[in-house]
Design an enzyme around this catalytic site. Structure first.
Site, PDB file in Angstrom:
ATOM      1  N   PRO A   2      -2.449   1.766   4.277  1.00 14.80           N
ATOM      2  CA  PRO A   2      -1.766   2.844   3.555  1.00 14.80           C
ATOM      3  C   PRO A   2      -0.481   2.342   2.897  1.00 14.80           C
ATOM      4  O   PRO A   2       0.285   1.609   3.507  1.00 14.80           O
ATOM      5  CB  PRO A   2      -1.443   3.876   4.641  1.00 14.80           C
ATOM      6  N   GLU A   3      -0.300   2.709   1.648  1.00 14.78           N
ATOM      7  CA  GLU A   3       0.923   2.340   0.942  1.00 14.78           C
ATOM      8  C   GLU A   3       1.815   3.573   0.819  1.00 14.78           C
ATOM      9  O   GLU A   3       1.468   4.658   1.273  1.00 14.78           O
ATOM     10  CB  GLU A   3       0.564   1.782  -0.427  1.00 14.78           C
TER      11      GLU A   3
END
Ligand SMILES: [Zn+2]
Length: 270
Positions: A2-3
């Protein structure tokens, strides 16, 4: 992994669902890796605390807690790592494999941390957590120049350096550099002020579009409700090796910069 936009989406989703709720009790599994603070301290901090707010700091999810006796600020900080998920589940619904923590809330909901590969981290802190580096959505163009221009590292490596900017990951670094017309291998100290201004604008645009789209992800990925809620932002270069550039039709190239797969258009980016 996840960014920033995904973490922002998850934190907003959690805030909407559980802010104001109180943690009644906590179950913690026996795997040591996800626990950055001792299990007993995590349990003691969370139990009976009210969740005032859930927000994103860098790539961390921060739960601001009001302790039952009212003394001291407490924070519960969650880093999702590669495969971590924070899920709001119905009470007594079956727990998924690799569940490492369950917080039962007074509303009856359960907040669960699930992480098959166990690179995620759970931590509690007394004081205010601000992470390292500067928020890419808050930095000014001038600050970006000041932060980056003295560096010999490739611009892509500087963008990924969490001590400079926090939360910019591989996909959004590639997409921002494409929109700014800058080659990922260019040294940060060779980039002009004008190009930095374009990069600043591109970075904001890319992150904001991705947040608006609910985050994008290339792996299987679940939002705070446990649903496959994300749709993919249309990547212009990332993951498009050999495919024609959307602007000039030149095949997109893939190289390695800072140990990461890096995509760019050899014609549009200088
Ligand atoms: Zn191109």
């Amino acid at each position: 992994m996840p960014e920033l936009p995904e973490v922002e989406t998850i934190a907003r989703g959690l805030n909407k669902r559980i802010a104001g709720d109180r943690i009644e009790s906590v179950w913690i599994g026996n795997k040591p890796e996800p626990l950055k603070s001792p299990a007993a301290l995590i349990a003691r901090t969370l139990e009976r605390a009210r969740i005032d707010r859930v927000r994103r700091v860098g790539k961390h999810i921060v739960f601001d807690l009001a302790p039952p006796n009212g003394s001291g600020i407490r924070q519960w900080i969650v880093h999702l790592g590669m495969t971590g998920r924070m899920v709001v589940a119905a009470p007594r619904s079956e727990a998924a494999n690799h569940t490492h923590l369950i917080a039962r809330l007074s509303s009856g909901k359960e907040l669960r941390f699930i992480d098959p590969r166990r690179f995620g981290r759970l931590e509690v802190r007394e004081s205010s957590f601000s992470g390292t580096g500067t928020e890419p959505l808050e930095i000014t163009s001038e600050e970006l120049v000041r932060l980056f221009r003295g560096r010999k590292a490739p611009i892509k490596a500087a963008l990924l350096n969490q001590k400079l900017l926090h939360g910019v990951g591989n996909i959004y670094a590639d997409e921002s550099l494409f929109r700014a017309g800058i080659r990922p291998r260019r040294r940060a100290n060779s980039i002009t002020r004008f190009q930095y201004a374009k990069l600043h604008k591109a970075l904001r645009q890319v992150l904001k579009e991705a947040i608006a789209a609910g985050g994008s992800s290339v792996s299987d990925y679940v939002d705070a409700d446990g649903e496959e809620g994300f749709f993919q932002l249309r990547h212009r270069v990332y993951g498009r090796e050999g495919e024609p550039c959307l602007v000039c039709r030149t095949p997109i190239k893939k190289i390695v910069v800072a140990g990461r797969g890096t995509h760019y258009c050899p014609r549009c980016q200088k």
